[in-house]
Each structure stands twice: as structure tokens, then as C-alpha cells.
Design an enzyme around this catalytic site. Structure first.
Site, PDB file in Angstrom:
ATOM      1  N   MET A  34       2.452   2.242  -4.134  1.00 59.16           N
ATOM      2  CA  MET A  34       2.799   2.017  -2.732  1.00 59.16           C
ATOM      3  C   MET A  34       4.260   1.609  -2.714  1.00 59.16           C
ATOM      4  O   MET A  34       4.618   0.452  -2.435  1.00 59.16           O
ATOM      5  CB  MET A  34       1.882   0.930  -2.145  1.00 59.16           C
ATOM      6  N   MET A  46      -6.507   6.313   2.376  1.00 58.14           N
ATOM      7  CA  MET A  46      -6.501   4.866   2.640  1.00 58.14           C
ATOM      8  C   MET A  46      -7.358   4.577   3.866  1.00 58.14           C
ATOM      9  O   MET A  46      -7.149   5.154   4.928  1.00 58.14           O
ATOM     10  CB  MET A  46      -5.069   4.376   2.902  1.00 58.14           C
ATOM     11  N   ASP A  66      -9.998   3.989  -0.428  1.00 59.69           N
ATOM     12  CA  ASP A  66      -9.461   2.686  -0.823  1.00 59.69           C
ATOM     13  C   ASP A  66      -9.214   1.826   0.413  1.00 59.69           C
ATOM     14  O   ASP A  66      -8.447   2.209   1.291  1.00 59.69           O
ATOM     15  CB  ASP A  66      -8.137   2.943  -1.574  1.00 59.69           C
ATOM     16  N   MET A  71       3.105  -2.369  -5.577  1.00 58.23           N
ATOM     17  CA  MET A  71       3.731  -2.515  -4.248  1.00 58.23           C
ATOM     18  C   MET A  71       5.163  -3.017  -4.406  1.00 58.23           C
ATOM     19  O   MET A  71       5.437  -3.881  -5.251  1.00 58.23           O
ATOM     20  CB  MET A  71       2.936  -3.528  -3.416  1.00 58.23           C
ATOM     21  N   HIS A 123      -8.228   0.365 -11.161  1.00 53.79           N
ATOM     22  CA  HIS A 123      -7.252   0.722 -10.125  1.00 53.79           C
ATOM     23  C   HIS A 123      -6.144  -0.335 -10.085  1.00 53.79           C
ATOM     24  O   HIS A 123      -6.403  -1.520  -9.946  1.00 53.79           O
ATOM     25  CB  HIS A 123      -7.987   0.789  -8.784  1.00 53.79           C
ATOM     26  N   ASP A 181      -2.704  -1.522  -8.216  1.00 54.68           N
ATOM     27  CA  ASP A 181      -1.927  -1.399  -6.984  1.00 54.68           C
ATOM     28  C   ASP A 181      -0.497  -1.860  -7.204  1.00 54.68           C
ATOM     29  O   ASP A 181      -0.241  -3.043  -7.421  1.00 54.68           O
ATOM     30  CB  ASP A 181      -2.584  -2.233  -5.877  1.00 54.68           C
ATOM     31  N   SER A 239     -10.260  -2.692  -8.052  1.00 53.15           N
ATOM     32  CA  SER A 239      -8.817  -2.902  -7.898  1.00 53.15           C
ATOM     33  C   SER A 239      -8.455  -4.285  -8.434  1.00 53.15           C
ATOM     34  O   SER A 239      -8.979  -5.295  -7.955  1.00 53.15           O
ATOM     35  CB  SER A 239      -8.433  -2.813  -6.423  1.00 53.15           C
ATOM     36  N   HIS A 246      -1.856   3.338  -8.314  1.00 53.73           N
ATOM     37  CA  HIS A 246      -1.612   3.646  -6.903  1.00 53.73           C
ATOM     38  C   HIS A 246      -0.241   3.095  -6.532  1.00 53.73           C
ATOM     39  O   HIS A 246      -0.068   1.887  -6.389  1.00 53.73           O
ATOM     40  CB  HIS A 246      -2.741   2.986  -6.076  1.00 53.73           C
TER      41      HIS A 246
HETATM   42  C1  DX5 Z   1      -4.548  -2.093  -0.542  1.00 53.57           C
HETATM   43  C2  DX5 Z   1      -4.825  -1.603  -1.927  1.00 53.57           C
HETATM   44  C3  DX5 Z   1      -6.249  -1.665  -2.283  1.00 53.57           C
HETATM   45  C4  DX5 Z   1      -6.845  -3.041  -2.247  1.00 53.57           C
HETATM   46  C5  DX5 Z   1      -8.248  -2.880  -1.748  1.00 53.57           C
HETATM   47  O1  DX5 Z   1      -3.251  -1.783  -0.188  1.00 53.57           O
HETATM   48  O2  DX5 Z   1      -4.390  -0.270  -2.098  1.00 53.57           O
HETATM   49  O3  DX5 Z   1      -6.507  -1.032  -3.538  1.00 53.57           O
HETATM   50  O4  DX5 Z   1      -6.871  -3.694  -3.477  1.00 53.57           O
HETATM   51  O5  DX5 Z   1      -8.803  -4.123  -1.542  1.00 53.57           O
HETATM   52  P1  DX5 Z   1     -10.213  -4.309  -0.804  1.00 53.57           P
HETATM   53  O6  DX5 Z   1     -11.216  -3.530  -1.566  1.00 53.57           O
HETATM   54  O7  DX5 Z   1     -10.417  -5.775  -0.857  1.00 53.57           O
HETATM   55  O8  DX5 Z   1     -10.031  -3.781   0.613  1.00 53.57           O
HETATM   56 ZN    ZN Z   2      -5.039   0.848  -3.955  1.00 51.55          ZN
END
Ligand code: DX5
Ligand code: ZN
Length: 223
Positions: free
Chosen positions: A73, A142, A180, A42, A38, A40, A13, A71
Site C-alpha cells: 500500500m 479491498m 482483504d 504501508m 499476509h 501489509d 495478516s 500487499h
Molecule cells: C488493511 C490491510 C489488511 C488488514 C486487515 O489496510 O490491508 O490486510 O490487516 O485487517 P482486518 O482483517 O482486521 O480487517
Molecule cells: Zn492487506
């Protein structure tokens, strides 16, 4: 214990990467053995944090041939999936909790030519996806509350992965099962034993100095 028949794919990620050197970071993860990248996204509404949008996905598309695993969010992801598909996302994952008409949104993603993923927060029962499996190419469980990297793995989600693995196997469909949050050696093994076949890891890869060694450690953990 049900294990996936597919190879385990490792998806670093970028949330834990150095954003000032993002292209370099992604290339270096690939050279170190990463399978997917990956991303993320947000929005500060679905989760209490804001990260990146379509311009970053488009920029990464220029530097990598790897699967860009996006991903989302964000609330009402149906408003943005077209933009992420146009930017070059291969997998577009929306949260079941964030879209009212999940079936329609997943169909929309497929119609755009991307693979349709659906994600569940730690507390959301697997029943939320029971009637959309035919429209789904990937399920993302998750194992932390989404929003931040570096959080502690929530063990109750292991059982959910086992249940979804049973459903996927029973369906006979080609659906990836991704996990994840808090994935590192130990939790990676637990999740693969439960049936996961794509492992997202932020701090366990980009948070380490030697990416190759970090990815290798995860692979050894799950072999
Ligand atoms: C959290 C993200 C993850 C995050 C995971 O909301 O969706 O992808 O980057 O990070 P680690 O592996 O550090 O828990
Ligand atoms: Zn993620």
C-alpha cells in the site's frame, strides 16, 4: 453463485500480530492451519499509516516456508518491487491506483520471479484491471479502505468480486481472487460465495486468543 474451483486459502495478516514476537506469531499461525502469511506494507502516503518494509519480509522469510503474500500500500510501487522480491516475497501485490503504468509494473514483478498481484480500493471499478489480466496472478479486492485493521466490511465490494470471478473463469487463467478487510465469519462466507478463494484476516485471527479455533471457524464458515 460462482464459486472458485480452487481450495480456499486463509492468509492471516500480521498487522494484528504482536510485532515484538513476530517470528513466533507467524509460526503459531502456521501450526494453527494458516495457508499464507499476509504482510501489509504501508508508506504513510498511499494510506494514512506506516508499517514495515523489506527487512521484515527478509526476516520472516527465514522463519517460514509458507507463501509470503506482500500487499504494497505504497505510491510508485515500481520503485520497490525489486527489493521485496529479493527479500523473499512470493506474491507482490500493487495497487492499481498507486502506479501509473500498471501493465509495466505487473510485468516487472513477474520478471523478478514473484507472482504479480493487483489490488483495488473499495471504490475502484473492476474495469481498472480488465486489460491486465494476462499479466496478473492474483487480484486483491479491498473490502475496507486500506490503512488499518479492524474496520467494518464494505458490502458493495461483494458485487465486484462476483464480476471479477466471471472474468477469471472466462479467461481460463490461473488467477487467485483474494479479499482483504473486515473478513470474519459471515463476511468470509459471503465473499467465498461471490467467488473469492484467498481470505485475508487480521483481527479475526491474530486478534483472537486461540488461532486454531479462529482459523477453523473461518473454514467452517466457507464450507
Ligand atoms: C488493511 C490491510 C489488511 C488488514 C486487515 O489496510 O490491508 O490486510 O490487516 O485487517 P482486518 O482483517 O482486521 O480487517
Ligand atoms: Zn492487506
Amino acid at each position: 453463485m460462482p464459486r472458485s474451483s480452487k481450495p480456499i486459502r486463509i492468509a492471516p495478516s500480521i498487522l494484528a500480530a504482536d510485532f515484538a514476537r513476530l517470528g513466533e506469531e507467524v509460526r503459531s499461525a502456521e501450526e494453527s492451519g494458516a495457508d499464507w502469511i499476509h504482510v501489509d506494507v504501508m508508506d504513510g502516503r498511499f494510506v494514512p499509516n506506516i508499517t514495515v518494509g523489506t527487512p521484515i519480509v527478509a526476516a520472516l522469510r527465514k522463519v517460514t516456508q509458507s507463501v509470503l503474500d506482500v500487499h504494497l500500500m505504497i505510491v510508485e510501487p515500481e520503485r520497490y518491487v525489486e527489493g521485496f522480491a529479493a527479500a523473499g516475497a512470493d506474491v507482490i501485490t500493487v495497487h492499481a491506483e498507486a502506479t501509473t503504468h500498471l501493465h509495466r509494473t505487473l510485468t516487472q514483478v513477474r520478471d523478478l520471479g514473484a507472482r504479480a498481484g493487483v489490488s483495488l480500493n473499495p471504490h475502484t471499478p473492476e474495469e481498472a484491471i480488465r486489460y491486465v489480466l494476462d499479466e496478473t496472478d492474483l487480484v486483491l479486492v479491498m473490502s475496507v479502505n486500506p490503512g488499518f485493521g479492524g474496520q467494518t466490511f464494505i458490502d458493495a465490494t461483494t458485487r465486484k468480486v462476483e464480476r471479477i470471478r466471471e472474468w477469471i473463469d472466462a479467461s481460463g487463467r490461473d488467477i487467485d481472487l483474494e479479499v482483504d478487510g473486515g473478513i470474519k465469519t459471515g463476511t468470509a462466507k459471503r465473499m467465498v460465495q461471490a467467488g473469492a478463494d484467498v481470505l485475508v484476516a487480521g483481527s479475526a485471527i491474530f486478534g483472537q486468543t486461540d488461532y486454531r479455533q479462529a482459523i477453523q471457524a473461518l473454514r467452517e464458515d466457507v464450507t
